[in-house]
Enzyme design. Structure first.
Site, PDB file in Angstrom:
ATOM      1  N   ARG A   1      -7.368 -10.623 -15.471  1.00  9.66           N
ATOM      2  CA  ARG A   1      -6.921 -11.497 -16.551  1.00  9.66           C
ATOM      3  C   ARG A   1      -5.824 -10.816 -17.369  1.00  9.66           C
ATOM      4  NH1 ARG A   1      -9.918 -15.934 -18.444  1.00  9.66           N
ATOM      5  NH2 ARG A   1     -11.851 -16.369 -17.308  1.00  9.66           N
TER       6      ARG A   1
ATOM      7  N   GLY B   1      -9.890 -13.187  -8.495  1.00  9.16           N
ATOM      8  CA  GLY B   1     -10.784 -13.831  -9.454  1.00  9.16           C
ATOM      9  C   GLY B   1     -11.244 -12.935 -10.586  1.00  9.16           C
TER      10      GLY B   1
ATOM     11  N   HIS C   1     -15.198  -6.505 -13.526  1.00  8.30           N
ATOM     12  CA  HIS C   1     -16.648  -6.457 -13.708  1.00  8.30           C
ATOM     13  C   HIS C   1     -17.171  -5.022 -13.757  1.00  8.30           C
ATOM     14  CE1 HIS C   1     -16.666 -10.736 -12.611  1.00  8.30           C
ATOM     15  NE2 HIS C   1     -17.906 -10.775 -13.056  1.00  8.30           N
TER      16      HIS C   1
ATOM     17  N   TYR D   1     -24.884 -10.779 -11.865  1.00 11.27           N
ATOM     18  CA  TYR D   1     -25.433 -12.046 -11.396  1.00 11.27           C
ATOM     19  C   TYR D   1     -26.880 -11.875 -10.919  1.00 11.27           C
ATOM     20  CZ  TYR D   1     -20.456 -13.061 -11.332  1.00 11.27           C
ATOM     21  OH  TYR D   1     -19.140 -13.209 -11.686  1.00 11.27           O
TER      22      TYR D   1
ATOM     23  N   TYR E   1     -10.602 -21.485 -12.088  1.00 11.29           N
ATOM     24  CA  TYR E   1     -11.801 -22.236 -12.449  1.00 11.29           C
ATOM     25  C   TYR E   1     -11.438 -23.654 -12.861  1.00 11.29           C
ATOM     26  CZ  TYR E   1     -13.390 -17.499 -12.233  1.00 11.29           C
ATOM     27  OH  TYR E   1     -13.632 -16.229 -11.786  1.00 11.29           O
TER      28      TYR E   1
END
Length: 294
Positions: free
Chosen positions: A177, A139, A144, A22, A196
């Site tokens: 996920r 989340g 990541h 990000y 989301y």
């Protein structure tokens, strides 16, 4: 026509250390739009998480991937003592802003927010006594972290550091996920996404990168419609790419048990509901609950 270099994240994102996907600010600016209404999001798992924490008599909670602070804020509003960390200063600034705006509320005045790296977590964050009553990492955040060396040693190190923050008798709640389904079919499971909620998402394209015939990375290209800031202006389409390591259920379970050196009780849920392998409903997310037993 394709990129001559395969880009794993949006341009401008730092590539050294723990990658802050990000860092260019693009994803951070529209991430809240992608999440949608935060209370609608947390409503999906609020009751479950609160019941779990209270069942284990948790008071202190470390949100080890707080992002903009959605889950931390939910727990603060329920009276928990929350410490929040993230590797992205671009995401943390939203949490810091919320803390400042609500500083007159005691839980927010005591809210600890730090920038921290999972690979150096024990150095970046002071552990209170024997550790936190609970650590959460929700989340799909842990995905990541790339597999820098190709042997998952960084994943193992990060999970050991996270596990070290849990006190004996405390719990870790961490999710990812359903990459088993994504790798088998090339797309996410059908059905609603529990995290989301935005109706501004126009497109999400999934790509799987193989290295030596092994799934090494899943990239998602997001297109989100950003509402205009001025009357009469046209909405803007914001595009950004994020990359994830495709943790599969059985392998990630083994990583977790290894991080706790086997001294734990482990259970798994699908979309915060009881999960049985081979069941008819295919969950979008797997949620692991690990209780440290020693």
């Amino acid at each position: 026509m394709v990129d001559s270099v395969y880009r794993t994240r949006s341009l401008g994102v730092a590539a050294e250390g723990l990658p802050d996907q990000y860092a260019d600010g693009r994803a951070a600016r529209v991430w809240q739009l992608y999440i949608g209404d935060t209370r609608s999001r947390t409503a999906e798992y609020r009751s479950w998480l609160l019941a779990l924490l209270r069942q284990h008599r948790c008071r202190s909670v470390l949100d080890v991937a707080c992002g903009t602070g959605v889950d931390s804020i939910m727990l603060l509003e329920e009276g928990f003592q929350v410490t929040s960390v993230d590797a992205s200063d671009k995401m943390l600034k939203y949490a810091l802003k919320e803390r400042w705006e609500r500083r007159k509320e005691e839980p927010f005045d005591r809210w600890v927010i730090e920038e921290a790296n999972w690979l150096t977590l024990e150095k970046d964050l002071e552990k209170p006594g024997d550790g936190f009553d609970a650590v959460i990492c929700l989340g799909n955040s842990f995905a990541h972290l790339p597999d820098f060396k190709g042997d998952q040693s960084d994943h193992k190190l990060a999970l050991r550091n996270i596990a070290s923050m849990v006190r004996p008798g405390g719990v870790l709640v961490i999710d990812h996920r359903n990459y088993d389904h994504i790798l088998a079919t090339g797309c996410a499971p059908p059905g609603k996404n529990i995290y989301y909620k935005s109706d501004l998402t126009k497109d999400i394209t999934t790509s799987v990168l193989l290295v030596n015939n092994k799934a090494h990375m899943v990239t998602l290209d997001y297109t989100v419609q950003v509402p205009p800031t001025e009357a009469g202006a046209a909405p803007e389409l914001s595009k950004f790419r994020l990359s994830y390591y495709p943790h599969q259920l059985e392998a990630f379970t083994a990583l977790l048990k290894g991080a706790f050196q086997g001294k734990c009780q482990h259970s798994v849920l699908g979309d915060f509901q009881p999960y049985t392998p081979g069941q008819a409903h295919v969950p979008c997310y797997f949620i692991h609950v690990v209780k440290k037993t020693a």
